[in-house]
Design a protein around this motif. Sequence first.
Motif, PDB file in Angstrom:
ATOM      1  N   ALA A   1       2.119   3.061  14.028  1.00  0.00           N
ATOM      2  CA  ALA A   1       0.698   3.380  14.270  1.00  0.00           C
ATOM      3  C   ALA A   1      -0.319   2.641  13.628  1.00  0.00           C
ATOM      4  N   ASP A   2       0.004   1.339  13.078  1.00  0.00           N
ATOM      5  CA  ASP A   2      -0.823   0.344  12.480  1.00  0.00           C
ATOM      6  C   ASP A   2      -1.332  -0.402  13.552  1.00  0.00           C
ATOM      7  N   PRO A   3      -2.694  -0.449  13.879  1.00  0.00           N
ATOM      8  CA  PRO A   3      -3.204  -1.374  14.982  1.00  0.00           C
ATOM      9  C   PRO A   3      -3.291  -2.678  14.333  1.00  0.00           C
TER      10      PRO A   3
ATOM     11  N   PRO B   1      10.381   5.453   2.820  1.00  0.00           N
ATOM     12  CA  PRO B   1      10.613   4.425   3.880  1.00  0.00           C
ATOM     13  C   PRO B   1      10.546   4.963   5.497  1.00  0.00           C
ATOM     14  N   ALA B   2      10.935   6.211   5.766  1.00  0.00           N
ATOM     15  CA  ALA B   2      10.855   6.748   6.897  1.00  0.00           C
ATOM     16  C   ALA B   2       9.264   6.881   7.455  1.00  0.00           C
ATOM     17  N   ALA B   3       8.522   7.349   6.386  1.00  0.00           N
ATOM     18  CA  ALA B   3       7.018   7.559   6.432  1.00  0.00           C
ATOM     19  C   ALA B   3       6.502   6.053   6.647  1.00  0.00           C
ATOM     20  N   LEU B   4       6.910   5.256   6.020  1.00  0.00           N
ATOM     21  CA  LEU B   4       6.359   3.693   6.306  1.00  0.00           C
ATOM     22  C   LEU B   4       6.773   3.367   7.795  1.00  0.00           C
ATOM     23  N   ALA B   5       7.802   3.384   8.190  1.00  0.00           N
ATOM     24  CA  ALA B   5       8.087   3.036   9.427  1.00  0.00           C
ATOM     25  C   ALA B   5       7.171   3.703  10.480  1.00  0.00           C
ATOM     26  N   ARG B   6       6.801   4.927  10.355  1.00  0.00           N
ATOM     27  CA  ARG B   6       5.987   5.669  11.281  1.00  0.00           C
ATOM     28  C   ARG B   6       4.365   4.986  11.061  1.00  0.00           C
TER      29      ARG B   6
ATOM     30  N   ASP C   1       0.692  -1.373   0.003  1.00  0.00           N
ATOM     31  CA  ASP C   1      -0.044  -0.047   0.245  1.00  0.00           C
ATOM     32  C   ASP C   1       0.813   1.129   0.035  1.00  0.00           C
ATOM     33  N   ALA C   2       1.921   1.197   0.827  1.00  0.00           N
ATOM     34  CA  ALA C   2       2.837   2.402   0.801  1.00  0.00           C
ATOM     35  C   ALA C   2       3.481   2.541  -0.463  1.00  0.00           C
ATOM     36  N   ALA C   3       3.904   1.367  -1.380  1.00  0.00           N
ATOM     37  CA  ALA C   3       4.462   1.643  -2.670  1.00  0.00           C
ATOM     38  C   ALA C   3       3.464   2.334  -3.427  1.00  0.00           C
TER      39      ALA C   3
END
Length: 231
Positions: free
Chosen positions: A76-78, A67-72, A59-61
Motif C-alpha cells: 500500500a506504500d505509494p 513481517p506479515a503486516a510489513l508486507a501489507r 520504521d516498521a521495526a
Amino acid sequence: MSAGAPTSLPRRYAAWSLDAAAIAVVVVALLHRRLCAGLAACGEALDALSLTMAGTMADAAERGIVPAALARTWLADPALHAAVGQLSVAVSAWLLPPMLAFALLALIWFAGFEGSRWQATPGKRLLGLRVVDDDGLPPSPVRAALRQAAGLLSWASLNIGHALAGLAPRHQALHDRIAGTRVVRVDARPMPLPVRLWLALQLPACFLLLAWLMHAVDRSVTAALDTTLGL
C-alpha cells in the motif's frame, strides 16, 4: 542430387548462437554509450528502491510491526510503488533499444546471408548447414526474408516453434514450415571442438550473470540498510 540430410536441433542452435553472438557484438559496439548510461540509471533506480524499502523496514521495526503486516504496508506504500515504477522504466529504457536493434540486424543478417548464393549465415557455414526450399533449391531472397519474419512466431510460441525442428523426418521449425524451407546438413564432419566448448560455456555464463545480478541487488540493499541505520 540430394540437397542434404536433415540436421539436428543442437547443431542448428549452435549455428544460431554463433550468429547471435556476432550480431550482439555489433549492437554493443553501436550502442555502447547508451548501454552504459542505461545500466547506470538502472543502478540508481535500484538503489532508490532499496533505500525506500529499508526506510519502511526501519520504521516498521520501531513500531513493532510484524513481517506479515510489513508486507501489507509495502503493497500500500505509494513511495514504494513509485520506486518500483522508476526501476521498471529504467530497465525498459536500457533493454528495449538494444533488443530492437538486435532484431533488425538479425533480420538483415539472416535473410541476407540465407538468401545469397551461400544459402547460409557464417554460423551455419561453419557447421556445414544450408537453407533450401521444399524442392531442395536455394531459397529466393523473398522466401529467406519470409522465413525470418515467420521466426517471430517461433519466438512468440515460447520456443515451441523452434523445438519442432527436433521432429523427424524433415526437422522443420515452425518458421520453416510457414516459409517452405528446410535446414540441411551438407558436411558430415562432427561439430568442431571450439564450437562444443562454446556451447558448454553458455550455461556457466548464464549462472555467472545471475550471480552478478544477485550481487548487485545484495550490494544495493546492504548499502541502503547501512544508510538508514546510520552504520
